[in-house]
Design a protein around this motif. Structure first.
Motif, PDB file in Angstrom:
ATOM      1  N   THR A   1      38.837 100.162  38.714  1.00 49.41           N
ATOM      2  CA  THR A   1      38.536 101.406  39.422  1.00 49.41           C
ATOM      3  C   THR A   1      37.063 101.781  39.256  1.00 49.41           C
ATOM      4  O   THR A   1      36.430 102.274  40.196  1.00 49.41           O
ATOM      5  CB  THR A   1      39.476 102.543  38.949  1.00 49.41           C
TER       6      THR A   1
ATOM      7  N   LEU B   1      43.940 105.594  44.739  1.00 51.05           N
ATOM      8  CA  LEU B   1      44.515 104.294  44.369  1.00 51.05           C
ATOM      9  C   LEU B   1      45.892 104.498  43.740  1.00 51.05           C
ATOM     10  O   LEU B   1      46.741 103.614  43.772  1.00 51.05           O
ATOM     11  CB  LEU B   1      43.603 103.551  43.393  1.00 51.05           C
TER      12      LEU B   1
ATOM     13  N   GLU C   1      34.648 102.122  42.499  1.00 56.77           N
ATOM     14  CA  GLU C   1      33.960 103.380  42.804  1.00 56.77           C
ATOM     15  C   GLU C   1      32.442 103.224  42.790  1.00 56.77           C
ATOM     16  O   GLU C   1      31.743 103.840  43.583  1.00 56.77           O
ATOM     17  CB  GLU C   1      34.398 104.474  41.816  1.00 56.77           C
TER      18      GLU C   1
ATOM     19  N   ARG D   1      40.919 107.481  41.654  1.00 49.84           N
ATOM     20  CA  ARG D   1      42.225 107.251  41.035  1.00 49.84           C
ATOM     21  C   ARG D   1      43.346 107.933  41.830  1.00 49.84           C
ATOM     22  O   ARG D   1      44.432 107.375  41.987  1.00 49.84           O
ATOM     23  CB  ARG D   1      42.201 107.794  39.599  1.00 49.84           C
TER      24      ARG D   1
ATOM     25  N   ASN E   1      46.615 104.852  40.492  1.00 49.81           N
ATOM     26  CA  ASN E   1      46.823 104.038  39.283  1.00 49.81           C
ATOM     27  C   ASN E   1      46.648 104.847  37.986  1.00 49.81           C
ATOM     28  O   ASN E   1      46.282 104.310  36.959  1.00 49.81           O
ATOM     29  CB  ASN E   1      45.902 102.808  39.302  1.00 49.81           C
TER      30      ASN E   1
END
Ligand SMILES: *Cc1c(COP(=O)(O)O)cnc(C)c1O
Length: 420
Positions: free
Chosen positions: A102, A259, A106, A256, A261
């Protein structure tokens, strides 16, 4: 409260109000997907903050909306993890790899340049060399021996120095215990930062944090953990964390949210429990590791031991070590005389120490990187990094040091008796 007590005194209660949970002394597991708003106005006000349409007021917490955005277990854990080194904010993920990927997703886009340390965790280097390369992100690997000038020259000769966006370090490196100088890479980040674009510095601190190393203090912008290791500490959960500056963490949390996650309530609940014993566990592990490393060093059947507590005073590694770390940690790599066969015999004869990958747990774990975690790498690449076919990696647990030593010495004897 936050400023007056030491972190280990706060791990049992910080950020949790028993009166909101029927007086339960410990946070229950909040197994809920969504949260009921008291009024429509409250729902609107929570969403305004969550979507960045207005700043949070002083003392205002992000209102609970939906467990992909926030959950009490997630929030308590993130606040407590920040207490050890006083980072602005923390984001928990369902694995260390989720945290790492991540950060890459990003902070890097196609065309960008990434500088990363070698060797690095297998999953991390795969994500960089395979996925990021396919997305058009160029990367440059740096070694612990590289100087400021050498790294600058590598970046300049890539032809993409203006696109350098992220420097990623893993230190101490696995399984060699190579040390990277965070301050040196902060200087490199500053050297290539411009008014329009700053180069961020991320450090995987899994091996030494949060207790023994605070990368932010040396110039890192983001600190990353596989919380599966020391933070979880019981080999019963997979999780990851990123800590650091507020504005970077805000970006990461938005990523996050989309996504999806984030760490689950159960994962967070386990880690909240683990944090209570973090310091006592790690200190005991480090005491055991020192005793074992010293004994291995004195054993004539052992060819080589790599342990941070044995670095030569005055050496470059020792200087970085004294600056960056307050303990030698719990990780030992060593080689017995002989080859892979002797190493296998040693591993197969251990009784107390478990033959398994992973590290940082209450139980001691041992593995052979060339035949296990680093088998995907070419033999030459391994040799370049000092990972021989017989290099054994040991993560020392909290068992009694005498029992561990006896197991190791028996194993060494077994490893040699059968050759004769
Ligand atoms: C284990 C590990 C990871 C990956 O973490 P997971 O929790 O297994 O996803 C990343 N970096 C380091 C240094 C590790 O040891």
């Amino acid at each position: 409260m936050k400023n007056s007590l030491q972190p280990e005194s706060q791990m049992m209660s910080f950020g949790y109000k028993p009166e909101l949970s029927e007086g339960a002394i410990k946070p229950p597991m909040f197994l809920t997907s969504t949260f009921v708003f008291k009024t429509a106005q409250e729902g609107k006000s929570f969403f305004e903050v969550a979507y960045g349409l207005r700043e949070k007021k002083d003392q205002e917490d992000l209102g609970l909306i939906y467990s992909r955005i926030n959950n009490p277990n997630l929030q308590i854990l993130e606040e407590r993890l920040c207490l050890w080194n006083r980072e602005d904010d923390c984001a928990m993920f369902e694995s260390g790899m989720a945290a790492i990927s991540t950060v890459f997703l990003e902070f890097l886009k196609p065309g960008d340049l990434l500088v990363y340390s070698m060797p690095t965790y297998g999953g991390t280097s795969h994500f960089i060399e395979d996925y990021l390369t396919r997305q058009g992100v160029q990367s440059i690997a740096v070694r612990a021996t590289d100087s400021f000038e050498e790294v600058v020259a590598k970046v300049e000769s890539s032809g993409r120095k203006a696109q350098l966006k992220l420097i990623y370090l893993e230190t101490p490196a696995n399984p060699t215990n190579d040390l990277f100088d965070i301050r040196l890479y902060k200087k490199i980040a500053d050297h290539f930062s411009t008014k329009e674009a700053t180069v961020s510095l991320a450090v995987d601190n899994t091996y030494m944090g949060p207790l023994w190393s605070n990368p932010i203090e040396h110039g890192a912008d983001l600190v990353i953990y596989s919380a599966t290791k020391f933070i979880g500490g019981h080999s019963d959960v997979i999780a990851g964390a990123v800590l650091g500056k507020a504005e970077l963490l805000h970006r990461l949390k938005v990523m996050r949210t989309f996504l999806g996650n984030m760490a689950s309530p159960h994962t967070c609940w386990l880690l909240i429990r683990s944090l209570e014993t973090l310091k006592v566990r790690l200190e005991q592990q480090a005491r055991n590791a020192q005793k074992i490393a010293d004994a291995l060093k004195d054993d004539p059947r052992v060819e080589k031991v790599s342990f941070l507590g044995h670095l030569e005073p005055g050496s470059k590694s020792h200087t970085i070590y004294s600056q960056q770390y307050s303990s030698a940690g719990t990780m030992i790599s060593f080689e017995l005389k002989g080859g892979e066969e002797e190493a296998f015999r040693f591993l197969n004869s251990l009784k107390l120490i478990k033959l398994a990958v992973s590290l940082g747990s209450t139980e001691s774990l041992v593995q052979l990187p060339a035949a296990m975690t680093h088998i995907g790498m070419s033999k030459e690449a391994r040799a370049q990094m000092g990972i021989s076919d017989k290099l054994i990696r040991l993560s020392v647990g909290i068992e009694h040091a005498d029992d561990l030593l006896l197991d190791i010495l028996n194993g060494i004897s077994q490893s040699f008796t059968e050759v004769k």
